[in-house]
Write a protein that holds these residues in place. Structure first.
Motif, PDB file in Angstrom:
ATOM      1  N   ARG A  77     -65.313  -2.684   9.333  1.00  0.00           N
ATOM      2  CA  ARG A  77     -64.298  -3.039   8.332  1.00  0.00           C
ATOM      3  C   ARG A  77     -64.261  -4.553   8.194  1.00  0.00           C
ATOM      4  NH1 ARG A  77     -61.356   1.425   7.039  1.00  0.00           N
ATOM      5  NH2 ARG A  77     -61.305   3.076   8.602  1.00  0.00           N
ATOM      6  N   ILE A  78     -64.348  -5.002   6.951  1.00  0.00           N
ATOM      7  CA  ILE A  78     -64.299  -6.433   6.665  1.00  0.00           C
ATOM      8  C   ILE A  78     -63.348  -6.648   5.493  1.00  0.00           C
ATOM      9  CG2 ILE A  78     -66.616  -6.918   7.558  1.00  0.00           C
ATOM     10  CD1 ILE A  78     -67.644  -6.897   4.681  1.00  0.00           C
ATOM     11  N   PRO A  79     -62.851  -7.856   5.332  1.00  0.00           N
ATOM     12  CA  PRO A  79     -61.973  -8.131   4.194  1.00  0.00           C
ATOM     13  C   PRO A  79     -62.725  -7.927   2.874  1.00  0.00           C
ATOM     14  CG  PRO A  79     -61.853  -9.908   5.813  1.00  0.00           C
ATOM     15  CD  PRO A  79     -62.988  -9.006   6.228  1.00  0.00           C
ATOM     16  N   PRO A  80     -62.021  -7.445   1.839  1.00  0.00           N
ATOM     17  CA  PRO A  80     -62.668  -7.210   0.538  1.00  0.00           C
ATOM     18  C   PRO A  80     -63.378  -8.438  -0.023  1.00  0.00           C
ATOM     19  CG  PRO A  80     -60.498  -6.197   0.578  1.00  0.00           C
ATOM     20  CD  PRO A  80     -60.623  -7.002   1.843  1.00  0.00           C
ATOM     21  N   ALA A  81     -62.825  -9.616   0.183  1.00  0.00           N
ATOM     22  CA  ALA A  81     -63.462 -10.830  -0.338  1.00  0.00           C
ATOM     23  C   ALA A  81     -64.810 -11.073   0.338  1.00  0.00           C
ATOM     24  CB  ALA A  81     -62.542 -12.030  -0.136  1.00  0.00           C
ATOM     25  N   LEU A  82     -64.907 -10.810   1.619  1.00  0.00           N
ATOM     26  CA  LEU A  82     -66.175 -10.960   2.325  1.00  0.00           C
ATOM     27  C   LEU A  82     -67.169  -9.903   1.856  1.00  0.00           C
ATOM     28  CD1 LEU A  82     -67.999 -12.245   4.435  1.00  0.00           C
ATOM     29  CD2 LEU A  82     -66.853 -10.838   6.174  1.00  0.00           C
ATOM     30  N   HIS A  83     -66.697  -8.696   1.647  1.00  0.00           N
ATOM     31  CA  HIS A  83     -67.551  -7.614   1.139  1.00  0.00           C
ATOM     32  C   HIS A  83     -68.158  -8.035  -0.209  1.00  0.00           C
ATOM     33  CE1 HIS A  83     -67.920  -2.973   0.491  1.00  0.00           C
ATOM     34  NE2 HIS A  83     -69.051  -3.601   0.244  1.00  0.00           N
ATOM     35  N   ARG A  84     -67.310  -8.561  -1.082  1.00  0.00           N
ATOM     36  CA  ARG A  84     -67.769  -9.004  -2.404  1.00  0.00           C
ATOM     37  C   ARG A  84     -68.805 -10.129  -2.256  1.00  0.00           C
ATOM     38  NH1 ARG A  84     -64.973  -8.119  -6.575  1.00  0.00           N
ATOM     39  NH2 ARG A  84     -62.960  -8.303  -5.573  1.00  0.00           N
ATOM     40  N   ALA A  85     -68.520 -11.102  -1.397  1.00  0.00           N
ATOM     41  CA  ALA A  85     -69.438 -12.229  -1.219  1.00  0.00           C
ATOM     42  C   ALA A  85     -70.794 -11.751  -0.683  1.00  0.00           C
ATOM     43  CB  ALA A  85     -68.822 -13.264  -0.276  1.00  0.00           C
TER      44      ALA A  85
END
Length: 107
Positions: A77-85
């Motif tokens: 699980r990672i923050p959505p912003a990191l997933h997007r990046a």
């Protein structure tokens, strides 16, 4: 199960001024000795005793890491912003997100 299939490590302990042997599967166990071979032998004897006691008392004996089967998959699980990046970086490199993250973990 054999007690010599566990994951043993021996390193120098500056605070004890001796070698310390540890075993990953039994984090609470260790053995100090003036030389690495003695530290390892002492810990292996201790682990054999603990395994015998656990088996005799009907408790679960930890499975050695070397004998476990691993699927090669795990969830993260990672923050959505990191997933997007990461997804954007993978797209820019023309690789899958999985390949990008695997390469980063391998570094």
């Amino acid at each position: 199960m054999r007690d010599d299939h566990y994951t043993y490590r021996v390193s120098w302990s500056p605070e004890d001024r001796e070698y310390v042997a540890t075993v990953i599967e039994f984090r609470s166990l260790s053995w100090l000795a003036p030389d690495p071979a003695a530290a390892l032998l002492g810990l292996r004897d201790l682990v054999a005793q603990v395994v015998d006691e656990l088996e005799t008392s009907g408790h679960t004996v930890p499975e050695p890491l070397a004998e476990r089967q691993f699927s090669g998959e795990f969830r993260l699980r990672i923050p959505p912003a990191l997933h997007r990046a990461l997804a954007m970086e993978a797209a820019e490199q023309g690789v899958s997100l999985n390949r990008l993250v695997s390469a980063k973990v391998a570094q």
